[in-house]
Write a protein that holds these residues in place. Structure first.
Motif, short mmCIF file in Angstrom:
data_model
loop_
_atom_site.label_atom_id
_atom_site.label_comp_id
_atom_site.label_asym_id
_atom_site.label_seq_id
_atom_site.Cartn_x
_atom_site.Cartn_y
_atom_site.Cartn_z
N ALA A 187 0.82 60.64 58.41
CA ALA A 187 0.17 60.04 57.23
C ALA A 187 -1.28 60.51 57.11
N LEU A 243 -1.16 63.98 55.47
CA LEU A 243 -0.53 64.17 54.16
C LEU A 243 -1.51 63.88 53.02
N ALA A 270 -0.78 62.44 50.35
CA ALA A 270 -0.48 61.08 49.87
C ALA A 270 -0.99 60.01 50.83
N ARG A 328 0.31 58.66 53.33
CA ARG A 328 1.31 57.72 53.83
C ARG A 328 2.65 58.45 53.88
N GLY A 381 6.86 58.29 53.12
CA GLY A 381 7.58 57.80 51.94
C GLY A 381 8.36 56.53 52.20
N ASP A 403 10.54 55.33 46.83
CA ASP A 403 9.93 56.55 46.27
C ASP A 403 11.02 57.57 45.92
N ASP A 405 7.57 64.59 48.62
CA ASP A 405 7.21 64.65 50.04
C ASP A 405 5.74 64.30 50.32
N GLY A 406 5.08 63.68 49.36
CA GLY A 406 3.68 63.28 49.57
C GLY A 406 2.75 64.47 49.80
N HIS A 462 3.63 67.14 51.68
CA HIS A 462 3.90 67.71 53.01
C HIS A 462 4.06 69.24 52.97
#
Ligand SMILES: NC(=O)c1ccc[n+]([C@@H]2O[C@H](COP(=O)([O-])OP(=O)(O)OC[C@H]3O[C@@H](n4cnc5c(N)ncnc54)[C@H](OP(=O)(O)O)[C@@H]3O)[C@@H](O)[C@H]2O)c1
Length: 237
Positions: free
Chosen positions: A196, A199, A201, A203, A205, A209, A231-232, A234
């Motif tokens: 996290a 990433l 994002a 966090r 997922g 999501d 995938d935020g 990734h």
């Protein structure tokens, strides 16, 4: 008659999608190998005023199961495949059992092909498969799963041409907190916290999501032959 079949819908992302669709009033059939898991999911999903829940016990790696599944529904608008079994898959290639690797390919890739084969002529709207970040960011511990996931893109491109106007797509999730992690025997909370931080994002997922991504792809009539990365960020780290 059902609106959507979710193969793998008894848990994780598939279950989250079932919840989403049922709340929209759609009828959903969830499919998996374990009768107990399906019964537990069904009890959780059934709600007054929501769509109807069906369950079918089937192994998507077995052609007779997949053929029977589609023979009994005759017509279905959408098919979503989230099924995968990661037991024994993670480790360096030299250490992974060949029988385990075959099971991954038989389920994730050949099983997906079987779905295309037997859903043809019965599915009217879309088929959506689930691959995963390891196909795009391999980490040296899941090579056969990464290979099967990567091949799903080519399968979807081929089927999108063959089955048109039925749309065929792939969702590629990043790390998502679901029961699949329990099969890996690792400290998932520590692994999630470490990822996290890196990433975009910030966090990992949630199943919801990914459910929202499936729902978008199912509804959008102009998306076909596509891999959607959820995938935020990734893949770009
Ligand atoms: N969670 C993640 O971080 C992550 C990341 C990238 C990609 N993915 C992919 O996302 C998909 C969904 O995984 P999830 O995280 O939601 O895992 P999950 O909760 O373990 O769900 C997988 C479901 O598939 C079913 N299943 C497994 N093998 C099957 C078979 N041969 N035939 C029919 N059903 C089968 C399982 O039920 P039974 O055991 O009862 O059959 C289970 O309900 C998988 O394809 C996975 O590879 C997950």
């Amino acid at each position: 008659m059902t609106d959507t079949i979710i193969i793998g819908g008894g848990s994780g992302m598939g279950l989250a999608l079932a919840r989403t669709l049922l709340a929209e009033g759609m009828d959903v059939t969830i499919v998996g190998r374990s009768a107990d898991r399906l019964a537990t999911a069904r009890a959780e999903l059934e709600r007054p005023g929501h769509g109807k829940v069906g369950t079918v016990e089937a192994d998507m790696g077995r052609e007779e199961d997949v053929a029977e599944l589609f023979a009994r529904v005759e017509r279905v608008e959408h098919v979503v495949v989230t099924a995968a079994d990661a037991t024994g898959v993670y480790g360096r290639t030299a250490d992974v059992d060949t029988a385990t690797a075959r099971t991954v390919v038989d389920t994730k890739l050949l099983g997906a092909w079987l779905v295309g084969k037997h859903a043809a002529g019965r599915v009217t709207g879309s088929i959506t498969y689930t691959s995963g970040i390891n196909a795009y960011r391999p980490n040296g511990s899941n090579t056969i799963m990464a290979a099967a996931n990567g091949a799903l893109a080519s399968l979807a491109y081929g089927l999108a041409i063959e089955l048109a106007p039925v749309r065929v797509n792939v969702i590629s999730p990043g790390w998502v907190d679901t029961p699949i992690w329990d099969q890996l025997g690792m400290d998932k909370q520590a692994a999630f916290a470490e990822l996290a931080e890196r990433l975009p994002a910030r966090r990992v997922g949630t199943p919801e999501d990914i459910a929202q991504a499936f729902f978008s792809v199912m509804r959008n009539g102009f998306i076909t032959g596509t891999v959607l990365h959820v995938d935020g960020g990734h893949r770009i780290t």
